[in-house]
Design an enzyme around this catalytic site. Structure first.
Site, PDB file in Angstrom:
ATOM      1  CE  LYS A 186      -3.258   1.981   2.753  1.00 19.35           C
ATOM      2  NZ  LYS A 186      -4.670   2.249   3.726  1.00 19.35           N
ATOM      3  CD  GLU A 203      -6.968   4.918   3.716  1.00 19.34           C
ATOM      4  OE1 GLU A 203      -6.661   4.023   4.510  1.00 19.34           O
ATOM      5  OE2 GLU A 203      -8.195   5.712   3.325  1.00 19.34           O
ATOM      6  NE  ARG A 240      -5.045  -2.709  -0.292  1.00 17.00           N
ATOM      7  CZ  ARG A 240      -5.255  -2.295   0.185  1.00 17.00           C
ATOM      8  NH1 ARG A 240      -4.742  -1.381   1.569  1.00 17.00           N
ATOM      9  NH2 ARG A 240      -6.624  -1.954   0.291  1.00 17.00           N
ATOM     10  CE  LYS A 273      -9.112  -1.010  -0.233  1.00 21.12           C
ATOM     11  NZ  LYS A 273     -10.468  -0.636   0.714  1.00 21.12           N
ATOM     12  CG  ASP A 321     -12.323   1.853   1.459  1.00 17.27           C
ATOM     13  OD1 ASP A 321     -12.410   0.407   1.841  1.00 17.27           O
ATOM     14  OD2 ASP A 321     -12.514   2.598   3.132  1.00 17.27           O
ATOM     15  CD  GLU A 371     -13.151  -0.006   7.225  1.00 19.61           C
ATOM     16  OE1 GLU A 371     -12.315  -1.146   6.668  1.00 19.61           O
ATOM     17  OE2 GLU A 371     -12.816   0.478   7.222  1.00 19.61           O
ATOM     18  CG  HIS A 422     -17.337   6.518   3.450  1.00 16.96           C
ATOM     19  ND1 HIS A 422     -17.715   7.259   4.384  1.00 16.96           N
ATOM     20  CD2 HIS A 422     -16.383   6.887   2.242  1.00 16.96           C
ATOM     21  CE1 HIS A 422     -16.187   6.998   4.716  1.00 16.96           C
ATOM     22  NE2 HIS A 422     -15.284   6.674   3.575  1.00 16.96           N
ATOM     23  CD1 TRP A 467     -11.594   9.601   4.101  1.00 18.92           C
ATOM     24  CD2 TRP A 467     -10.641   9.972   5.888  1.00 18.92           C
ATOM     25  NE1 TRP A 467     -10.190   9.030   3.897  1.00 18.92           N
ATOM     26  CE2 TRP A 467      -9.398   9.555   5.346  1.00 18.92           C
ATOM     27  CE3 TRP A 467      -9.616  11.119   7.090  1.00 18.92           C
ATOM     28  CZ2 TRP A 467      -8.505   9.606   5.166  1.00 18.92           C
ATOM     29  CZ3 TRP A 467      -8.524  10.924   6.990  1.00 18.92           C
ATOM     30  CH2 TRP A 467      -8.003  10.033   6.831  1.00 18.92           C
TER      31      TRP A 467
END
Ligand code: GCV
Length: 714
Positions: free
Chosen positions: A301, A305, A338, A374, A379, A407, A535, A557
């Site tokens: 990764k 982030e 990734r 992904k 996400d 998650e 999200h 976010w």
């Protein structure tokens, strides 16, 4: 005494009553069969004929057959040295030359596939489990036991199976202090402190479980990787695990921190084009392969982030990946890089960013690099459209990454069967080479002719006795493995198979539980993020709803970034009049998503911003539909509770009670999701609830004030 009673029960042909179970045995329970199925299995496993000097993998296969049959029948079958009626004959033709005369079609099974056939061998009716390798035999042994446990006919078998994807792995997000990022099943199962000396028997059971569903790789540590993982101390710990896994055909992989040459090696830079940096990685790869000769490779990764990466030195992802690939190449190792990359400094709509970054790099990666994408472009949300990278990088092998841990789907307690989500991702049609260019074909390497192929699932496994934090979460681990082996399997078939092995083959239990599992993912979508919302989870830990949050530093976010709700309407315009994310898809897909007439309810608000009064295909308004979708989700959980309540006599007390309690938690939390979301959106729409809809239990301020400082997994 217990043994005596068991023997008596078996003698009388009575299946013993459900007794306490704690979930540790997973789907490999091998509990005593009732008289009729026991007779079926006993007739086909009267003896085992196997090579005299078995390898560790064949020993594992034989050990599993013994264990399984001892459990199902009361005693393991005797060994035979020549074929006799009802024997199970297991071996490769090289090990058991008498199999050669059968002319079994093994060539197409590769190194991991198997064949199971009822045949006559030296005049005796036997079942042959054959393969090209002992790992293939191990998979075959597990497949035969699956048939035996699920009550299949065993006397007329003719089946063969080989994996469609070469690398099928679990990505553990386990930290070296045993915390697990997004883990809800206790601590890491890797007891790093006591490794390499103490090899917990649980590691062998982990390997058995994985081998039984065809998983052949484990990334041991978190992609947010601690550089210490590459110290000699930790390499020795990884090597101990590799030793345990090797007979089961499972390779160890490691996540690596791109800044390791600086942090561990004391170099002034981690620039991938710096010769000293490349030399450091080469030496590190040599060191790892000296300890773990069959090491799989690195998972990375980078520049995501806050993780370091080649971008820190103005180098591309390809330059970073290729430098690592060169270090691994002499050992036939692979870099899995990734594509989960987005940046706060980038004003581009988040789901567009990975495509913008990686698509121009197509064809620039070394031959031993796989790009891991992904399933969706944001996400692991309860529902996302497929990532536009699938189908857009024909020169690069792409791996699919899904999240098995939940998650964003209710953590360990919500019953959400994820196979329909995985299946939806695999079956999505990219139209890259016309109709039928599914994501499954892309990752199998079939669409573009790649030799490398991979699929990864972020593990939901921890130190909890039941491994995954709930018995039903085991189904998600199981389903991931089964779909990784064969992406064409249906999620319902997998559910039924899992239920029969995990609980009982009784159709009065299997049918309602399969139905409950099959509807559970849509239920979660409905009570959390209906109609294409995404999200909307609370900040950081992602536990519970917080659609009102809009003050975080990184714009992408914020839940408000995704819902775009205001007095006029809701949803994100990703058509040409908005962020134009649709343009990253092949034209037929882009047209379908952009057109309100064809986009469908599932992705409506993902791609469109619409007024509250927008008329849905049903004729009802968007607002009313939104409210009723939340309610539909809550009602579905209530229905799951009712289903489970009627099934207590089929399940042992411990597992029954745990599932019942977890469903009650899920129902309460689904109601919270509904009420908090409606309270917030109603504060903007100012519209009355549709007739019959219950008002939220509390006002908006109540939901906004809720805090969960010790939520797990964060
Ligand atoms: C491992 C999401 C999760 C992070 C995770 C990240 C990733 O952002 O919330 O915990 O980090 O995905 O996949 O790298």
């Amino acid at each position: 005494m217990t043994r005596l009673l068991l023997a008596l029960a078996l003698l009388l042909g009575i299946a013993p009553a459900a007794h306490a179970e704690d979930g540790y045995d997973l789907w490999l329970r091998y509990r005593p069969l009732a008289a009729a199925p026991r007779a079926v299995v006993a007739a086909q496993a009267a003896a085992i004929l196997a090579p005299a000097d078995p390898s560790p993998s064949l020993r594992a296969a034989l050990g599993e057959l013994d264990r399984g049959l001892a459990g199902l029948l009361g005693a393991p079958p005797p060994r035979a040295t020549t074929p006799r009626a009802g024997a199970l004959v297991i071996g490769t033709p090289a090990e058991l030359p008498r199999l050669t005369a059968l002319g079994l079609p093994l060539a197409r099974l590769g190194d991991e596939g198997y064949l199971i056939r009822s045949v006559t061998l030296d005049g005796a009716a036997v079942t042959v489990i054959a393969a090209n390798t002992d790992i293939g035999l191990l998979h075959g042994a597990f497949a035969w036991l699956r048939l035996a446990q699920t009550g299949a006919r065993l006397d007329d078998l003719d089946m063969s199976s080989a994996p469609r994807i070469a690398i099928r792995m679990l990505d553990h997000w386990d930290n070296l202090d045993r915390s697990v990022e997004r883990g809800y099943a206790g601590q890491s199962i890797w007891d790093w402190w006591r490794l390499p000396d103490y090899r917990d028997p649980r590691y062998t059971d982990y390997a058995r479980a994985n081998a039984s569903i065809g998983i052949n790789g484990a990334v041991l540590n978190n992609v947010n990787a601690a550089p210490d993982m590459l110290t000699p101390r930790f390499i020795a710990k990884a090597a101990a695990l590799a030793d345990v896994f090797r007979p089961y055909g499972i390779k160890v992989w490691l996540s690596v921190n791109f800044a390791s040459p600086k942090v561990l090696g004391g170099l002034p830079t981690a620039d991938p084009l710096d010769p000293q940096v490349a030399a450091w990685w080469r030496a590190k790869a040599d060191e790892i392969y000296a300890a773990i000769p069959d090491f799989g490779g690195f998972l990375v990764k980078a520049n995501s982030e806050g993780q370091p990466g080649p971008g820190d030195y103005h180098r591309s992802h390809a330059e970073g990946a290729n430098m690592l690939a060169a270090a691994l190449r002499p050992h036939h190792g692979i870099v899995i890089w990734r594509a989960f990359v987005y940046s706060a400094d980038n004003a581009e709509d988040r789901p567009r960013q990975a495509y913008s970054e990686f698509k121009p790099l197509d064809g620039r990666f070394a031959a031993n690099v796989i790009l891991q994408v992904k399933n969706g472009p944001v996400d692991f949300q309860p529902r996302e459209p497929f990532s536009p990278l699938f189908g857009a990088m024909p020169e690069t092998p792409l791996a699919l990454e899904v999240q098995i841990t939940k998650e964003y789907l209710g953590f360990a307690t919500h019953l959400v069967y994820l196979a329909p989500l995985f299946e939806e991702a695999l079956d999505a049609d990219t139209y890259a080479k016309g109709k039928g260019s599914t994501v499954a074909k892309v990752i199998e390497g079939r669409l573009d002719g790649h030799a490398l192929s991979a699929i990864a699932g972020v593990a939901n496994i921890g130190s909890d006795r039941d491994w995954t934090g709930s018995d039903f979460n085991q189904a998600n681990w199981y389903a991931f493995g089964r779909l990784a082996w064969n992406p064409d399997l249906s999620s319902r078939t997998i559910a039924e198979e899992w239920i029969k092995q995990t609980f009982t083959t009784d159709p009065a239990f299997v049918a309602p539980v399969a139905a409950m599992m099959m509807g559970s993912r849509q239920a979660a979508v409905d009570y959390m993020t209906p109609l294409g919302l995404a999200h909307q989870m609370a900040t950081g830990h992602h536990y519970g709803p917080a659609p009102w949050v809009g003050d975080l530093d990184r714009p992408e976010w914020n839940p408000t970034y995704y819902n775009r709700a205001d007095a006029n309407g809701i949803g994100f315009d990703r058509t040409a009049s908005g962020s134009d994310a649709v343009a990253q898809y092949a034209p037929p897909v882009a047209r379908r998503f952009a057109d309100l007439g064809t986009v469908g309810d599932d992705y409506l608000l993902w791609f469109h911003h619409l007024p509250w009064g927008y008329r849905m295909a049903s004729g009802d308004s968007l607002w009313n539909t939104l409210v009723s979708r939340y309610g539909r989700g809550v009602d579905a959980v209530a229905a799951m509770q009712r289903t489970w309540a009627g099934l207590d006599r089929y399940v042992d007390r411990e597992r029954y009670a745990k599932a019942a309690t977890f469903l009650a938690i899920q129902h309460r939390e689904a109601g919270w999701w509904r009420d908090a979301s409606i309270a917030y959106f109603q504060s903007l729409s100012k519209l009355p609830l549709p007739p019959g809809a219950r008002p939220p239990a509390h006002d908006l301020d109540y939901y906004k004030a809720l805090r969960f400082p010790y939520a797990p997994g964060h």
